[in-house]
Design an enzyme around this catalytic site. Structure first.
Site, short mmCIF file in Angstrom:
data_model
loop_
_atom_site.label_atom_id
_atom_site.label_comp_id
_atom_site.label_asym_id
_atom_site.label_seq_id
_atom_site.Cartn_x
_atom_site.Cartn_y
_atom_site.Cartn_z
N ARG A 101 1.85 9.34 3.02
CA ARG A 101 1.68 8.17 1.99
C ARG A 101 0.13 8.51 1.23
O ARG A 101 0.30 8.40 0.03
CB ARG A 101 1.72 6.92 2.58
CG ARG A 101 1.60 5.85 1.60
CD ARG A 101 2.12 4.40 2.11
NE ARG A 101 1.02 3.86 3.10
CZ ARG A 101 0.97 2.67 3.85
NH1 ARG A 101 2.06 2.21 3.73
NH2 ARG A 101 0.10 2.92 4.47
N LYS A 203 -1.43 3.23 -2.10
CA LYS A 203 -2.41 2.54 -1.68
C LYS A 203 -3.89 2.59 -2.22
O LYS A 203 -4.83 3.01 -1.48
CB LYS A 203 -2.28 2.59 -0.16
CG LYS A 203 -2.61 1.52 0.76
CD LYS A 203 -2.30 1.52 2.30
CE LYS A 203 -2.58 0.26 3.03
NZ LYS A 203 -2.19 -1.09 2.64
N GLU A 239 5.75 -8.67 -3.30
CA GLU A 239 4.80 -8.37 -2.22
C GLU A 239 3.89 -9.39 -1.83
O GLU A 239 3.45 -10.02 -2.79
CB GLU A 239 4.20 -7.02 -2.28
CG GLU A 239 3.71 -6.39 -1.33
CD GLU A 239 3.03 -5.05 -1.49
OE1 GLU A 239 3.71 -4.11 -2.44
OE2 GLU A 239 1.87 -4.47 -0.91
C1 COI Z 1 -2.77 -2.84 6.48
O1 COI Z 1 -1.74 -3.56 7.07
O2 COI Z 1 -3.10 -1.64 7.04
C2 COI Z 1 -3.35 -3.04 5.23
O3 COI Z 1 -3.38 -2.25 4.36
C3 COI Z 1 -3.49 -4.57 4.96
C4 COI Z 1 -4.99 -4.42 4.86
C5 COI Z 1 -4.91 -4.63 3.16
C6 COI Z 1 -5.78 -5.53 5.33
#
Ligand code: COI
Length: 356
Positions: A101, A203, A239
């Protein structure tokens, strides 16, 4: 290579757990930062490939005020976890999924990315160097946060001349109140987290501060989190601020399809596979908000969140409550997922990677 001596304050040893553990009150872990001993750092220039990284003491990093990450948000992060099993071994959960990812996201953000092997190796090294911070079995996990950023200086809008890949860790417990404790969501119908053609499907760090306004308002009204709708029609669920969402109706499990505005969560994917394995029908598709309001059950998934039941959703002033508890589908899925992650259930999926 033996890791260098930590510059951060040496933790004392928690008397209840013996010498292999850091001094942490493992029963009180929440989802907050507990600095550990080491982090991993690897750098490369634009147009080159990452080659050699090192473990260094956990601590502050130096950045130019003109770094692309600070000025233009050229950055990605990942989140994965290491678990200490009852047999004492430490395992990672599907690290190659996070590595792939990050590679996809790096392409979207015009950044070089560590290879899958480099990513996994960096994660392993970081976890092993911070082994004493991996919670005892059943007490939580070591959250691993890989970061990829444009660390070089740039004034005009363009890819940075230099990149840094960092991995740091923190022992964590539950993201919300407690695993299994239902959360209360509010549907946000004005602000959006992602747009078609944007970067909602990768992400990037820039996907998270746009949720803060809605999240802060929601929390001030007593809600646990916010569910966002698609920006194009405002009709379909997408989401939650830090996790994916599923609905269950007449035993059919549905989740929004990942069409570019939704993060393809590793836990999301794992839950779909577990549900299919259990014989459930699973649909990835567009889900109108009306279906959410008419669902039997709703739950959220994410690395941080794991699998969390939703007790209620409020949309345009109307509150709907859902089935939760031991009979809920999400409980069954959660038990299987966490069983595999922690070694209580045999990993027939081949998802866990033993690293010590
Ligand atoms: C994760 O679940 O790893 C996330 O990216 C959540 C994070 C924004 C707290």
């Amino acid at each position: 290579m033996a890791p260098p001596a930590p510059s951060v304050q040496e933790a004392t040893i928690h008397s209840n757990y013996g010498e292999k553990y850091a001094d942490v009150n493992w029963d009180e872990l929440g989802f907050s930062l507990t600095p550990t001993d080491y982090m991993f750092e690897m750098k490369c220039f634009q147009g080159e490939e990452f080659s050699q990284g090192n473990l260094i003491p956990y601590g502050k990093i130096e950045l130019s005020p003109a770094a692309a990450i600070l000025n233009y948000g050229q950055g990605l992060f990942e989140g994965l976890k290491a678990y200490r099993r009852e047999d004492g071994h430490i395992v990672l959960f599907r690290p190659e999924q996070n590595a792939m990812r990050m590679k996809m996201g790096a392409e979207r953000m015009c950044m070089p990315s560590p290879s899958v092997e480099q990513f996994i190796d960096a994660v392993k090294q970081t976890v092993l160097a911070n082994k004493r911070w991996v919670p005892p079995p059943g007490k939580g996990s070591l959250y691993i946060r890989p970061l990829l950023m444009g660390s070089g200086s740039i004034l005009g809008v363009a890819p940075a001349p230099e990149y840094t890949f960092l991995v740091y860790t923190s022992p964590v417990g539950n993201y919300y109140k407690g695993i299994g404790t239902p959360i209360n969501l509010i549907v946000e119908d004005k602000l959006h987290r992602a747009t078609p053609g944007g970067a909602g499907g990768v992400k990037t760090i820039a996907n998270y501060s746009p949720v803060l306004q809605a999240l802060t308002q929601a929390k001030s009204k007593g809600f646990s989190d916010v569910l966002f709708l698609d920006a194009k029609t405002g009709q379909n669920i997408e989401e939650v601020s830090a996790c994916n969402i599923f609905i269950v109706k007449d035993k059919i499990i549905s989740t929004p399809a990942t069409l570019g505005t939704i993060l393809p969560g590793v836990t999301r994917k794992s839950i779909i596979d577990i549900a299919l394995d259990f014989g459930f029908q699973v649909e990835e598709r567009v889900i109108p908000v009306e279906e959410l309001m008419d669902a039997d059950e709703v739950f959220c998934t994410g690395t941080a969140v794991v699998v969390n039941p939703v007790g209620s959703v409020t949309y345009q002033g109307i509150r709907v409550e859902y089935k939760t508890g031991v009979e809920a589908v999400s409980q069954k899925l959660c038990a299987m997922l966490t069983g595999i992650q922690t070694g209580r259930i045999e990993d027939n999926m081949g998802w866990t990677v033993e690293i010590d």
